[in-house]
Design a protein around this motif. Structure first.
Motif, PDB file in Angstrom:
ATOM      1  N   MET A 155       0.803  -1.151   0.133  1.00  0.00           N
ATOM      2  CA  MET A 155       0.057   0.013  -0.092  1.00  0.00           C
ATOM      3  C   MET A 155       0.831   1.218  -0.005  1.00  0.00           C
ATOM      4  O   MET A 155       1.893   1.240   0.733  1.00  0.00           O
ATOM      5  CB  MET A 155      -0.797  -0.033   1.289  1.00  0.00           C
ATOM      6  N   LEU A 156       0.691   2.230  -0.910  1.00  0.00           N
ATOM      7  CA  LEU A 156       1.329   3.290  -1.083  1.00  0.00           C
ATOM      8  C   LEU A 156       0.962   4.299  -0.161  1.00  0.00           C
ATOM      9  O   LEU A 156      -0.253   4.528   0.124  1.00  0.00           O
ATOM     10  CB  LEU A 156       1.237   4.093  -2.310  1.00  0.00           C
ATOM     11  N   THR A 157       1.675   5.084   0.885  1.00  0.00           N
ATOM     12  CA  THR A 157       1.049   6.277   1.541  1.00  0.00           C
ATOM     13  C   THR A 157       1.238   7.649   1.022  1.00  0.00           C
ATOM     14  O   THR A 157       2.161   7.916   0.368  1.00  0.00           O
ATOM     15  CB  THR A 157       1.899   6.203   2.997  1.00  0.00           C
ATOM     16  N   ALA A 158       0.296   8.241   1.254  1.00  0.00           N
ATOM     17  CA  ALA A 158       0.307   9.648   0.665  1.00  0.00           C
ATOM     18  C   ALA A 158       1.385  10.493   1.553  1.00  0.00           C
ATOM     19  O   ALA A 158       1.525  10.367   2.737  1.00  0.00           O
ATOM     20  CB  ALA A 158      -0.963  10.345   0.986  1.00  0.00           C
ATOM     21  N   LYS A 159       2.029  11.354   0.583  1.00  0.00           N
ATOM     22  CA  LYS A 159       3.026  12.243   1.368  1.00  0.00           C
ATOM     23  C   LYS A 159       2.517  13.355   2.125  1.00  0.00           C
ATOM     24  O   LYS A 159       1.635  13.886   1.390  1.00  0.00           O
ATOM     25  CB  LYS A 159       3.937  12.735   0.343  1.00  0.00           C
ATOM     26  N   ILE A 160       2.860  13.807   3.102  1.00  0.00           N
ATOM     27  CA  ILE A 160       2.374  14.839   3.717  1.00  0.00           C
ATOM     28  C   ILE A 160       3.421  15.963   3.656  1.00  0.00           C
ATOM     29  O   ILE A 160       4.764  15.666   4.214  1.00  0.00           O
ATOM     30  CB  ILE A 160       1.773  14.536   5.230  1.00  0.00           C
ATOM     31  N   ARG A 161       3.240  17.171   3.611  1.00  0.00           N
ATOM     32  CA  ARG A 161       3.957  18.419   3.605  1.00  0.00           C
ATOM     33  C   ARG A 161       3.295  19.277   4.464  1.00  0.00           C
ATOM     34  O   ARG A 161       2.209  19.761   4.179  1.00  0.00           O
ATOM     35  CB  ARG A 161       4.570  18.751   2.348  1.00  0.00           C
ATOM     36  N   VAL A 162       3.911  20.018   5.477  1.00  0.00           N
ATOM     37  CA  VAL A 162       3.601  20.980   6.131  1.00  0.00           C
ATOM     38  C   VAL A 162       4.419  21.924   6.036  1.00  0.00           C
ATOM     39  O   VAL A 162       5.745  22.016   6.058  1.00  0.00           O
ATOM     40  CB  VAL A 162       3.584  20.687   7.584  1.00  0.00           C
ATOM     41  N   GLN A 163       3.871  23.388   5.641  1.00  0.00           N
ATOM     42  CA  GLN A 163       4.727  24.677   5.425  1.00  0.00           C
ATOM     43  C   GLN A 163       3.883  25.759   5.940  1.00  0.00           C
ATOM     44  O   GLN A 163       2.856  25.721   6.106  1.00  0.00           O
ATOM     45  CB  GLN A 163       4.892  24.723   4.034  1.00  0.00           C
ATOM     46  N   PRO A 164       4.616  27.158   6.155  1.00  0.00           N
ATOM     47  CA  PRO A 164       3.818  28.276   6.545  1.00  0.00           C
ATOM     48  C   PRO A 164       2.923  28.609   5.517  1.00  0.00           C
ATOM     49  O   PRO A 164       3.185  28.619   4.198  1.00  0.00           O
ATOM     50  CB  PRO A 164       5.059  29.381   6.626  1.00  0.00           C
ATOM     51  N   ALA A 165       1.998  28.961   5.757  1.00  0.00           N
ATOM     52  CA  ALA A 165       0.934  29.519   4.776  1.00  0.00           C
ATOM     53  C   ALA A 165       1.425  30.973   4.665  1.00  0.00           C
ATOM     54  O   ALA A 165       1.189  31.730   5.747  1.00  0.00           O
ATOM     55  CB  ALA A 165      -0.383  29.402   5.318  1.00  0.00           C
ATOM     56  N   GLU A 166       1.453  31.499   3.332  1.00  0.00           N
ATOM     57  CA  GLU A 166       1.693  32.872   3.133  1.00  0.00           C
ATOM     58  C   GLU A 166       0.615  33.834   3.555  1.00  0.00           C
ATOM     59  O   GLU A 166      -0.714  33.405   3.487  1.00  0.00           O
ATOM     60  CB  GLU A 166       2.093  32.944   1.615  1.00  0.00           C
ATOM     61  N   GLY A 167       1.114  34.989   4.092  1.00  0.00           N
ATOM     62  CA  GLY A 167      -0.024  36.013   4.378  1.00  0.00           C
ATOM     63  C   GLY A 167      -0.696  35.848   5.710  1.00  0.00           C
ATOM     64  O   GLY A 167      -0.331  34.936   6.461  1.00  0.00           O
ATOM     65  N   SER A 168      -1.641  36.645   5.787  1.00  0.00           N
ATOM     66  CA  SER A 168      -2.843  36.489   7.017  1.00  0.00           C
ATOM     67  C   SER A 168      -3.891  35.756   6.483  1.00  0.00           C
ATOM     68  O   SER A 168      -4.376  35.786   5.499  1.00  0.00           O
ATOM     69  CB  SER A 168      -3.100  37.864   7.427  1.00  0.00           C
ATOM     70  N   TRP A 169      -4.418  34.743   7.572  1.00  0.00           N
ATOM     71  CA  TRP A 169      -5.578  34.276   7.295  1.00  0.00           C
ATOM     72  C   TRP A 169      -6.544  34.236   8.397  1.00  0.00           C
ATOM     73  O   TRP A 169      -6.174  34.856   9.480  1.00  0.00           O
ATOM     74  CB  TRP A 169      -5.171  32.657   7.380  1.00  0.00           C
ATOM     75  N   VAL A 170      -7.883  34.436   8.051  1.00  0.00           N
ATOM     76  CA  VAL A 170      -8.921  34.710   9.048  1.00  0.00           C
ATOM     77  C   VAL A 170      -9.953  33.369   8.741  1.00  0.00           C
ATOM     78  O   VAL A 170     -10.260  33.082   7.563  1.00  0.00           O
ATOM     79  CB  VAL A 170      -9.694  35.906   9.004  1.00  0.00           C
ATOM     80  N   VAL A 171     -10.549  33.185   9.998  1.00  0.00           N
ATOM     81  CA  VAL A 171     -11.791  32.153   9.890  1.00  0.00           C
ATOM     82  C   VAL A 171     -12.964  32.739  10.679  1.00  0.00           C
ATOM     83  O   VAL A 171     -12.675  33.474  11.559  1.00  0.00           O
ATOM     84  CB  VAL A 171     -11.299  30.718  10.512  1.00  0.00           C
TER      85      VAL A 171
END
Length: 114
Positions: free
Chosen positions: A1-17
């Protein structure tokens, strides 16, 4: 079974929810989680969220790629949005950077890059 690669990086700019116009969070320190064949997911540091809007849900899901997800309801004056947010408390090694961060379901709340 192949596993999906995960990458975590800074999200550019400002974010609001937002939910129903209420600002739940605003961050310049958000992280973007990229996983093969999925839309990117923005994770907000808890320090940048109004945690009073988030109430722990009974929902949790195992996720072998990132770790176990624990969910939150977003509680507003007029309603509660069930399982609108989640956190990975004990993430896998690939996703270690998202420990202590919270993501939101974009079909239930509004997530915007400013």
């Amino acid at each position: 079974m192949l596993t999906a690669k995960i990458r975590v990086q800074p999200a550019e700019g400002s974010w609001v929810v937002r939910a129903d116009g209420a600002v739940i969070g605003d961050s310049k320190r958000a992280l973007e989680l990229l996983e093969q064949n999925r839309e990117p997911v923005i994770y907000f540091p808890r320090e940048d969220l109004a945690m009073a809007f988030l109430e722990a849900s009974d929902t949790s899901l195992p996720n072998t790629q990132k770790g176990r997800a624990s969910f939150f309801n977003v509680v507003l004056k007029s309603r509660s949005i069930d399982d609108a947010a989640w956190t990975i408390e004990e993430p896998s090694e690939e996703a270690a950077r998202i420990a202590g961060y919270v993501a939101f379901d974009p079909s239930l709340v509004t997530i915007e890059q400013l």
